[in-house]
Scaffold this motif. Structure first.
Motif, PDB file in Angstrom:
ATOM      1  N   GLU A  44       2.140  -0.736   2.539  1.00 23.01           N
ATOM      2  CA  GLU A  44       3.181  -1.078   3.518  1.00 23.01           C
ATOM      3  C   GLU A  44       4.223  -2.032   2.950  1.00 23.01           C
ATOM      4  O   GLU A  44       5.420  -1.901   3.212  1.00 23.01           O
ATOM      5  CB  GLU A  44       2.559  -1.686   4.780  1.00 23.01           C
ATOM      6  CG  GLU A  44       1.995  -0.672   5.760  1.00 23.01           C
ATOM      7  CD  GLU A  44       3.050   0.305   6.260  1.00 23.01           C
ATOM      8  OE1 GLU A  44       4.208  -0.125   6.469  1.00 23.01           O
ATOM      9  OE2 GLU A  44       2.731   1.493   6.423  1.00 23.01           O
ATOM     10  N   SER A  45       3.771  -3.018   2.155  1.00 28.49           N
ATOM     11  CA  SER A  45       4.691  -4.045   1.648  1.00 28.49           C
ATOM     12  C   SER A  45       5.712  -3.483   0.666  1.00 28.49           C
ATOM     13  O   SER A  45       6.761  -4.102   0.432  1.00 28.49           O
ATOM     14  CB  SER A  45       3.897  -5.164   0.975  1.00 28.49           C
ATOM     15  OG  SER A  45       3.076  -4.640  -0.063  1.00 28.49           O
ATOM     16  N   GLY A  53       8.088   6.232   0.957  1.00 32.63           N
ATOM     17  CA  GLY A  53       7.361   6.154  -0.296  1.00 32.63           C
ATOM     18  C   GLY A  53       7.414   4.753  -0.873  1.00 32.63           C
ATOM     19  O   GLY A  53       7.983   3.829  -0.275  1.00 32.63           O
ATOM     20  N   MET A  54       6.838   4.581  -2.023  1.00 33.32           N
ATOM     21  CA  MET A  54       6.775   3.281  -2.680  1.00 33.32           C
ATOM     22  C   MET A  54       7.999   3.056  -3.545  1.00 33.32           C
ATOM     23  O   MET A  54       8.336   3.885  -4.390  1.00 33.32           O
ATOM     24  CB  MET A  54       5.510   3.177  -3.546  1.00 33.32           C
ATOM     25  CG  MET A  54       5.330   1.810  -4.220  1.00 33.32           C
ATOM     26  SD  MET A  54       3.787   1.678  -5.139  1.00 33.32           S
ATOM     27  CE  MET A  54       4.160   2.668  -6.596  1.00 33.32           C
ATOM     28  N   ILE A 101       2.601  -6.829  -8.433  1.00 35.65           N
ATOM     29  CA  ILE A 101       1.330  -6.405  -9.026  1.00 35.65           C
ATOM     30  C   ILE A 101       0.733  -5.318  -8.138  1.00 35.65           C
ATOM     31  O   ILE A 101       0.467  -5.545  -6.946  1.00 35.65           O
ATOM     32  CB  ILE A 101       0.352  -7.588  -9.160  1.00 35.65           C
ATOM     33  CG1 ILE A 101       0.987  -8.713  -9.983  1.00 35.65           C
ATOM     34  CG2 ILE A 101      -0.961  -7.127  -9.813  1.00 35.65           C
ATOM     35  CD1 ILE A 101       0.224 -10.021  -9.952  1.00 35.65           C
ATOM     36  N   ILE A 102       0.558  -4.143  -8.703  1.00 36.24           N
ATOM     37  CA  ILE A 102       0.029  -2.989  -7.972  1.00 36.24           C
ATOM     38  C   ILE A 102      -1.355  -2.663  -8.519  1.00 36.24           C
ATOM     39  O   ILE A 102      -1.511  -2.427  -9.721  1.00 36.24           O
ATOM     40  CB  ILE A 102       0.957  -1.773  -8.122  1.00 36.24           C
ATOM     41  CG1 ILE A 102       2.362  -2.088  -7.593  1.00 36.24           C
ATOM     42  CG2 ILE A 102       0.374  -0.556  -7.408  1.00 36.24           C
ATOM     43  CD1 ILE A 102       3.388  -1.027  -7.948  1.00 36.24           C
ATOM     44  N   GLN A 103      -2.346  -2.668  -7.652  1.00 33.64           N
ATOM     45  CA  GLN A 103      -3.688  -2.261  -8.049  1.00 33.64           C
ATOM     46  C   GLN A 103      -3.925  -0.816  -7.628  1.00 33.64           C
ATOM     47  O   GLN A 103      -3.720  -0.463  -6.468  1.00 33.64           O
ATOM     48  CB  GLN A 103      -4.757  -3.147  -7.409  1.00 33.64           C
ATOM     49  CG  GLN A 103      -6.183  -2.729  -7.789  1.00 33.64           C
ATOM     50  CD  GLN A 103      -7.250  -3.528  -7.063  1.00 33.64           C
ATOM     51  OE1 GLN A 103      -6.931  -4.463  -6.315  1.00 33.64           O
ATOM     52  NE2 GLN A 103      -8.510  -3.199  -7.280  1.00 33.64           N
ATOM     53  N   TYR A 127      -6.832   6.090  -7.023  1.00 35.81           N
ATOM     54  CA  TYR A 127      -5.517   6.741  -6.970  1.00 35.81           C
ATOM     55  C   TYR A 127      -4.663   6.275  -5.794  1.00 35.81           C
ATOM     56  O   TYR A 127      -3.582   6.816  -5.574  1.00 35.81           O
ATOM     57  CB  TYR A 127      -5.647   8.273  -6.956  1.00 35.81           C
ATOM     58  CG  TYR A 127      -6.142   8.821  -8.273  1.00 35.81           C
ATOM     59  CD1 TYR A 127      -5.264   9.090  -9.316  1.00 35.81           C
ATOM     60  CD2 TYR A 127      -7.499   9.042  -8.486  1.00 35.81           C
ATOM     61  CE1 TYR A 127      -5.712   9.569 -10.532  1.00 35.81           C
ATOM     62  CE2 TYR A 127      -7.970   9.521  -9.709  1.00 35.81           C
ATOM     63  CZ  TYR A 127      -7.064   9.779 -10.733  1.00 35.81           C
ATOM     64  OH  TYR A 127      -7.511  10.235 -11.928  1.00 35.81           O
ATOM     65  N   ILE A 128      -5.111   5.275  -5.058  1.00 37.20           N
ATOM     66  CA  ILE A 128      -4.318   4.725  -3.957  1.00 37.20           C
ATOM     67  C   ILE A 128      -3.789   3.354  -4.388  1.00 37.20           C
ATOM     68  O   ILE A 128      -4.570   2.484  -4.791  1.00 37.20           O
ATOM     69  CB  ILE A 128      -5.153   4.580  -2.674  1.00 37.20           C
ATOM     70  CG1 ILE A 128      -5.623   5.956  -2.203  1.00 37.20           C
ATOM     71  CG2 ILE A 128      -4.344   3.893  -1.580  1.00 37.20           C
ATOM     72  CD1 ILE A 128      -4.506   6.907  -1.804  1.00 37.20           C
ATOM     73  N   PRO A 129      -2.466   3.130  -4.335  1.00 38.60           N
ATOM     74  CA  PRO A 129      -1.911   1.842  -4.749  1.00 38.60           C
ATOM     75  C   PRO A 129      -2.056   0.771  -3.656  1.00 38.60           C
ATOM     76  O   PRO A 129      -1.903   1.052  -2.466  1.00 38.60           O
ATOM     77  CB  PRO A 129      -0.436   2.168  -5.009  1.00 38.60           C
ATOM     78  CG  PRO A 129      -0.147   3.301  -4.074  1.00 38.60           C
ATOM     79  CD  PRO A 129      -1.411   4.096  -3.952  1.00 38.60           C
ATOM     80  N   CYS A 130      -2.331  -0.453  -4.100  1.00 36.66           N
ATOM     81  CA  CYS A 130      -2.408  -1.596  -3.195  1.00 36.66           C
ATOM     82  C   CYS A 130      -1.547  -2.717  -3.781  1.00 36.66           C
ATOM     83  O   CYS A 130      -1.611  -2.984  -4.984  1.00 36.66           O
ATOM     84  CB  CYS A 130      -3.850  -2.099  -3.050  1.00 36.66           C
ATOM     85  SG  CYS A 130      -5.043  -0.818  -2.615  1.00 36.66           S
ATOM     86  N   ASP A 131      -0.772  -3.362  -2.938  1.00 37.91           N
ATOM     87  CA  ASP A 131       0.047  -4.486  -3.386  1.00 37.91           C
ATOM     88  C   ASP A 131      -0.794  -5.752  -3.339  1.00 37.91           C
ATOM     89  O   ASP A 131      -1.125  -6.260  -2.254  1.00 37.91           O
ATOM     90  CB  ASP A 131       1.271  -4.620  -2.482  1.00 37.91           C
ATOM     91  CG  ASP A 131       2.193  -5.762  -2.915  1.00 37.91           C
ATOM     92  OD1 ASP A 131       1.925  -6.386  -3.955  1.00 37.91           O
ATOM     93  OD2 ASP A 131       3.190  -6.017  -2.208  1.00 37.91           O
TER      94      ASP A 131
END
Length: 590
Positions: free
Chosen positions: A231-232, A247-248, A416-418, A422-426
């Motif tokens: 979301e961020s 999208g991101m 920083i994206i983790q 396969y799912i990105p998290c901020d």
């Protein structure tokens, strides 16, 4: 299309009938242009025997006969997508008749460019103000080296007309198919403009499929996890033809992609690398759009480096070697990556893409313990981590980096994206809070940041020749009358080995690690460009940037034919990016 020397199609039929059963060189008499009513067929070059490279042919159809609406190709991005569409359709249609005509060697072959998922500018199709031209190859049939004219008549008068009319005549195409190509091209172009407005280096749409079937396949992996933006980092775009797309958005600055092994870090970076090109619908990455100057950097042990200023990263070598104008025939991992950064700056890249796995460790980072034991005065390498912030703030060059083993980059990262399955998290906020209490100090930018000077030349010996020879003096200056005077009389031979290497004269250029070179036809074009440079002695007379600018000026004016020398030699070529032209010249050892 000039009609002065054009003959009727029936003259071609009679000619072929007259040379039936003769020796193969008699096919040469068939060269010329022939009117087939709806279109013109040109036999541009005839192969020497049935085992040689196939004959070069082209067809031309006027816009009036083709009937495609002008709004399908009224802008450069739509024109490129339209031409790409026609090449794909002709490839599929002609494959139905491939080798249906029998004979020895390449007899019966009908071949045109076979594009991957990327939409590239190819010489296989050209949509001009007058009409549409398609260029392809045909293996002229023979039994041994005896002409089989009846089989060639089948190709030219039965198979080919069906392909041409099915592909190049608008009313014969499925309703809405080609319009969808133009609409997608408009959307992709719009997103590229939005990147600039929103301060982004890349956009990855929700629902994109990033994993590929395998390391050697460009097809999307079936059953893979669809991309979903945190979301961020979510950006909402109102596209011209797609209503709303989310999208991101990866912002300018320093972005770190982290996560456990096999969770999708490198998969995301690969998608960003490929995002410098537009992709066809159904690829899964058609809405993954990256700044088109983005450059993948990596270590490249053993490559040639010539006259590159790497002093930003390497200085005070024990052997006193000059790093302001550094040359080596066998670069180490760190020196090759330092040279790649300097060359990338020279090529105009605004984004560097880096994977820790393919980087030189000592170039990327020095940990706290190593810095305490080996003092800065004893270490000639200034690691990238101490330059990345200045590269962005003072030169406007962003960095997107995959890291899996070193946490040092957490301190300088803006985002920083983790990647988690396969799912990105901020995780920017939580990571910054943890780093603040971890105890290790923030990384400081190293002193003495200075961009490499412009005007680098590959050949020092020719530095005075430009002033003695008043020809083309740089971008935007006149015709190349000086070039024409220096044209070498002998023709330099070129060979291409897939997309990974090329040979000009006796010199081989290794392009295996130029990772955004994605099509063998781009390598063919680079070979022709390098040959053009050598025959005109450009690398001796001009700096690298001016040489590339001259090449691009010539191709903008006359297409890839301008550097290949003749129309049939320009067949099967594909335009590389500016960054890959620089990469080819920089790896030439000549």
């Amino acid at each position: 299309m000039c009609e002065q020397n054009m003959k009727a199609s029936q003259e071609l039929r009679r000619l072929l009938e007259s040379i039936d059963r003769k020796s193969y060189p008699a096919y040469k008499s068939a060269q010329g242009a022939y009117n087939f009513g709806d279109y013109v067929l040109s036999i541009d070059h005839v192969q020497g025997d049935p085992f040689a490279s196939p004959s070069k042919l082209s067809v031309f159809i006027s816009h009036q006969k083709a009937g495609y609406p002008a709004e399908l190709f009224d802008a450069p991005h739509k024109k490129q997508a339209f031409e790409d569409y026609l090449v794909r359709q002709f490839y599929q249609e002609s494959a139905r008749y491939n080798f249906k005509a029998k004979g020895s060697g390449k007899s019966g072959l009908i071949a045109i460019s076979h594009p991957g998922p990327e939409i590239l500018s190819r010489t296989a199709c050209e949509c001009s103000a007058q009409g549409i031209a398609l260029r392809f190859e045909v293996g002229f049939p023979a039994s041994g080296r005896t002409i089989q004219a009846g089989e060639l008549i089948r190709i030219l008068f039965e198979f080919l007309p069906k392909c041409v009319r099915q592909v190049l005549v608008f009313k014969n195409r499925p309703a809405g198919e080609v319009q969808a190509v133009a609409l997608l091209a408009e959307d992709q172009y719009f997103i590229r403009q939005e990147l600039k407005r929103l301060g982004l280096v890349s956009f990855v749409a929700d629902g994109s499929v990033l994993p590929r079937e395998s390391g050697v396949s460009s097809r999307p992996m079936k059953g893979s996890v669809a991309f979903h933006s945190p979301e961020s980092l979510r950006v909402t775009l109102q596209l011209p033809n797609h209503k709303t797309l989310t999208g991101m958005g990866i912002r300018k600055g320093i972005t770190l992609i982290v996560g456990g092994g096999y969770h999708g870090k490198s998969t995301l970076l690969k998608a960003l690398e490929a995002g410098v090109y537009d992709h066809i619908a159904g690829d899964g990455r058609e809405y993954v759009i990256t700044d088109d100057t983005a450059l993948k950097l990596r270590a490249e042990d053993g490559r040639s480096v010539r006259n590159v200023d790497i002093s930003m990263f390497i200085n005070d070598l024990p052997n006193k070697k000059d790093t302001l104008c550094f040359s080596t025939k066998d670069a180490s991992g760190s020196t090759s990556q330092a040279a790649a950064v300097a060359e990338g700056i020279e090529s105009g890249s605004r984004v560097f893409l880096i994977d820790e796995d393919t980087s030189a460790t000592n170039f990327m980072v020095r940990d706290d313990l190593m810095q305490h034991i080996i003092s800065r005065s004893k270490e000639p390498i200034t690691p990238f981590i101490e330059r990345a912030r200045d590269l962005y703030e003072k030169a406007g060059i962003s960095t997107v980096m995959v890291a899996g083993s070193s946490g040092a980059y957490f301190y300088i990262a803006d985002t920083i994206i983790q990647m988690d399955s396969y799912i990105p998290c901020d995780i920017t906020k939580s990571t910054k809070e943890f780093c603040a209490g971890y105890g290790t100090g923030a990384v400081e930018a190293a002193p003495g940041f200075k961009l490499p000077q412009k005007g680098r030349k590959l050949t020092v010996s020719g530095q005075n020749e430009g002033s003695q020879n008043p020809g083309w003096g740089g971008p935007g200056q006149g015709r190349r009358n000086g070039l024409d005077a220096d044209w070498r009389k002998e023709r330099i031979k070129v060979k291409v080995y897939g997309k990974d290497s090329l040979q000009v004269g006796k010199e081989t250029v290794d392009l295996r690690f130029v990772e955004q070179l994605i099509d063998g036809e781009q390598t063919h074009a680079l070979a022709q460009m390098l040959r053009f440079c050598l025959e005109h002695r450009l690398l001796e007379r001009y700096c690298v940037a001016d040489t590339v600018a001259l090449i691009q000026k010539e191709t903008a004016k006359g297409g890839l034919t301008a550097v290949s020398g003749c129309s049939y030699a320009a067949m099967g070529l594909c335009m590389p990016r500016t960054q890959e032209i620089f990469a080819c010249l920089n790896r030439f050892r000549g």
